[in-house]
Motif scaffolding. Structure first.
Motif, PDB file in Angstrom:
ATOM      1  N   LYS A 280       0.835  -1.202   0.000  1.00 22.51           N
ATOM      2  CA  LYS A 280       0.000   0.000   0.000  1.00 22.51           C
ATOM      3  C   LYS A 280       0.873   1.256   0.000  1.00 22.51           C
ATOM      4  O   LYS A 280       0.613   2.219  -0.737  1.00 22.51           O
ATOM      5  N   GLU A 281       1.926   1.234   0.802  1.00 22.49           N
ATOM      6  CA  GLU A 281       2.842   2.380   0.854  1.00 22.49           C
ATOM      7  C   GLU A 281       3.603   2.550  -0.455  1.00 22.49           C
ATOM      8  O   GLU A 281       3.865   3.668  -0.900  1.00 22.49           O
ATOM      9  N   TYR A 282       3.938   1.435  -1.080  1.00 27.54           N
ATOM     10  CA  TYR A 282       4.639   1.484  -2.371  1.00 27.54           C
ATOM     11  C   TYR A 282       3.785   2.210  -3.407  1.00 27.54           C
ATOM     12  O   TYR A 282       4.282   3.062  -4.143  1.00 27.54           O
ATOM     13  N   LEU A 284       1.248   4.337  -2.846  1.00 30.51           N
ATOM     14  CA  LEU A 284       1.076   5.739  -2.452  1.00 30.51           C
ATOM     15  C   LEU A 284       2.332   6.556  -2.707  1.00 30.51           C
ATOM     16  O   LEU A 284       2.275   7.650  -3.291  1.00 30.51           O
ATOM     17  N   LEU A 285       3.474   6.055  -2.294  1.00 29.67           N
ATOM     18  CA  LEU A 285       4.723   6.809  -2.440  1.00 29.67           C
ATOM     19  C   LEU A 285       5.076   7.036  -3.916  1.00 29.67           C
ATOM     20  O   LEU A 285       5.599   8.090  -4.270  1.00 29.67           O
ATOM     21  N   ASN A 286       4.777   6.067  -4.749  1.00 26.30           N
ATOM     22  CA  ASN A 286       5.069   6.245  -6.173  1.00 26.30           C
ATOM     23  C   ASN A 286       4.186   7.318  -6.802  1.00 26.30           C
ATOM     24  O   ASN A 286       4.627   8.055  -7.687  1.00 26.30           O
ATOM     25  N   ILE A 287       2.938   7.407  -6.359  1.00 25.66           N
ATOM     26  CA  ILE A 287       2.059   8.472  -6.857  1.00 25.66           C
ATOM     27  C   ILE A 287       2.606   9.833  -6.428  1.00 25.66           C
ATOM     28  O   ILE A 287       2.687  10.765  -7.233  1.00 25.66           O
ATOM     29  N   ALA A 295       7.840  16.923  -0.379  1.00 24.04           N
ATOM     30  CA  ALA A 295       7.634  17.161   1.062  1.00 24.04           C
ATOM     31  C   ALA A 295       6.662  16.115   1.613  1.00 24.04           C
ATOM     32  O   ALA A 295       6.885  15.540   2.689  1.00 24.04           O
ATOM     33  N   GLU A 296       5.582  15.871   0.870  1.00 18.89           N
ATOM     34  CA  GLU A 296       4.600  14.873   1.288  1.00 18.89           C
ATOM     35  C   GLU A 296       5.189  13.465   1.230  1.00 18.89           C
ATOM     36  O   GLU A 296       4.875  12.613   2.073  1.00 18.89           O
ATOM     37  N   TYR A 297       6.045  13.240   0.236  1.00 11.06           N
ATOM     38  CA  TYR A 297       6.706  11.938   0.103  1.00 11.06           C
ATOM     39  C   TYR A 297       7.551  11.653   1.337  1.00 11.06           C
ATOM     40  O   TYR A 297       7.453  10.576   1.944  1.00 11.06           O
ATOM     41  N   LEU A 298       8.388  12.605   1.699  1.00 12.67           N
ATOM     42  CA  LEU A 298       9.285  12.421   2.850  1.00 12.67           C
ATOM     43  C   LEU A 298       8.496  12.233   4.144  1.00 12.67           C
ATOM     44  O   LEU A 298       8.831  11.380   4.978  1.00 12.67           O
ATOM     45  N   LYS A 299       7.442  13.016   4.301  1.00 13.39           N
ATOM     46  CA  LYS A 299       6.615  12.915   5.503  1.00 13.39           C
ATOM     47  C   LYS A 299       5.965  11.539   5.605  1.00 13.39           C
ATOM     48  O   LYS A 299       5.956  10.911   6.675  1.00 13.39           O
ATOM     49  N   GLU A 300       5.430  11.051   4.493  1.00 18.61           N
ATOM     50  CA  GLU A 300       4.775   9.749   4.475  1.00 18.61           C
ATOM     51  C   GLU A 300       5.787   8.632   4.711  1.00 18.61           C
ATOM     52  O   GLU A 300       5.539   7.707   5.495  1.00 18.61           O
ATOM     53  N   LEU A 310      10.328  -1.171   4.197  1.00 19.53           N
ATOM     54  CA  LEU A 310      10.008  -0.771   2.836  1.00 19.53           C
ATOM     55  C   LEU A 310      11.038  -1.337   1.866  1.00 19.53           C
ATOM     56  O   LEU A 310      12.225  -1.440   2.202  1.00 19.53           O
ATOM     57  N   ARG A 311      10.608  -1.666   0.683  1.00 23.46           N
ATOM     58  CA  ARG A 311      11.477  -2.324  -0.296  1.00 23.46           C
ATOM     59  C   ARG A 311      12.657  -1.439  -0.690  1.00 23.46           C
ATOM     60  O   ARG A 311      12.627  -0.213  -0.528  1.00 23.46           O
ATOM     61  N   GLU A 312      13.652  -2.097  -1.251  1.00 22.08           N
ATOM     62  CA  GLU A 312      14.911  -1.417  -1.564  1.00 22.08           C
ATOM     63  C   GLU A 312      14.725  -0.248  -2.525  1.00 22.08           C
ATOM     64  O   GLU A 312      15.348   0.805  -2.373  1.00 22.08           O
TER      65      GLU A 312
END
Length: 327
Positions: A280-282, A284-287, A295-300, A310-312
């Motif tokens: 799920k995080e993968y 979201l983070l890719n979007i 900024a939102e990426y780093l926070k999440e 989290l994967r490599e």
């Protein structure tokens, strides 16, 4: 060979030899191809192709609707997919020519007129049967959109542009959201399907209405999902989850377009269905990365890094984004 090369090659043969070549080539053409391209008709009268044709006249919209309704009824009954006495074999194999003609004729009606509105609705009906036919045997071949020469996402885009050509109406948007629920073409499926939808939402009102309508579909689908889970209907469960996730991602992206990514992230986390938190995080983070919301990426990422491994690839992205963002 190219046509020019064929002509040059034929120069070395006399008329009798050319006749032999034509006959041999004819014998090698599959029967289905002969029927679809009307090879026999061409041989019987080569000049027919050269005769000036009367300009095609588009039928009035109600006559056209009657023909399309009958076509859709027959298709839904499977009469274009298997031998029967209602639809002749030649017509079954040439279904795509009929559909292409329907689409061409419907697009001649101005979208904002009463006739044009009906034409757009008929295009939506054709879109639905082609989408269904890409996953369930409905015509003589499965690749329905490829057969008519237009991808599923481009067909949807065409319908949306017609629907939104005049003054905005929420009913028009509701019509389009319903089309988003069709079976996705496995032979041409792409992210552009939902991308076209978002791109056609031209103002804040449309964006906010889209969130409301998509959320309503998600809540309704959640009810169906629970029913399927009780009955152990696994395929239907999967389809419901896939729709919920597609719509959750779309709502996130609409919130991003509204410059409200935090609301989008919260909605995604609440509604996206995935048992593995890391997966799920993968997603979201890719979007967030694709939209350059660093900024939102780093926070999440940092809110989850101590809770789940989290994967490599995400770790590499995080280090790069962290380094570049801090600079």
């Amino acid at each position: 060979m190219k046509v020019a090369e064929v002509r040059e090659c034929l120069k070395k043969y006399n008329m009798k030899e050319k006749d032999s070549i034509i006959i041999e080539l004819y014998k090698r053409i599959p029967k289905k191809v002969k029927e679809e391209y009307e090879i026999d008709k061409y041989l019987n009268d080569i000049n027919e192709e050269k005769k000036p044709k009367d300009k095609e006249t588009v039928q009035d919209i109600m006559t056209l609707k009657g023909e399309i309704d009958y076509f859709l009824s027959c298709a839904n009954q499977g009469l274009y997919a298997s031998p029967n006495r209602v639809i002749p074999k030649k017509e079954r194999s040439g279904w795509r020519f009929k559909v292409k003609k329907f689409i061409k004729d419907l697009n001649t009606f101005e979208p904002s007129t009463n006739e044009g509105i009906l034409a757009t609705n008929m295009l939506g009906a054709i879109f639905k049967i082609l989408s269904y036919g890409s996953c369930s045997l409905t015509f003589t071949n499965w690749e329905t959109f490829r057969a008519i020469g237009i991808s599923q996402d481009n067909f949807l885009d065409m319908i949306m542009k017609r629907k939104f050509a005049g003054a905005y109406s929420k009913d028009d948007l509701t019509f389009i959201v319903k089309l988003l629920k069709v079976d996705k073409d496995p032979y041409g499926w792409s992210d552009a399907f939902y991308g076209f939808f978002i791109d056609n939402l031209k103002n804040k009102v449309m964006l906010e209405d889209a969130i409301s309508l998509l959320d309503e579909e998600i809540q309704n689908t959640n009810v169906k999902l629970k029913e399927h889970e009780k009955k152990h209907e696994y395929t239907r469960e999967y389809n419901c989850e896939e729709l919920i996730n597609d719509f959750s991602e779309t709502i996130l992206k609409i919130y991003i377009k509204l410059d409200k990514p935090d609301l989008g992230i919260k909605y995604f986390q609440t509604n996206y269905i995935e048992k593995q938190i890391e997966v799920k995080e993968y997603v979201l983070l890719n979007i967030l990365k694709n939209y350059e919301l660093y900024a939102e990426y780093l926070k999440e990422y940092e809110s989850k890094m101590d809770k789940v491994k989290l994967r490599e690839s995400l770790q590499i992205d995080y280090k790069r984004i962290k380094r570049e963002y801090d600079e």
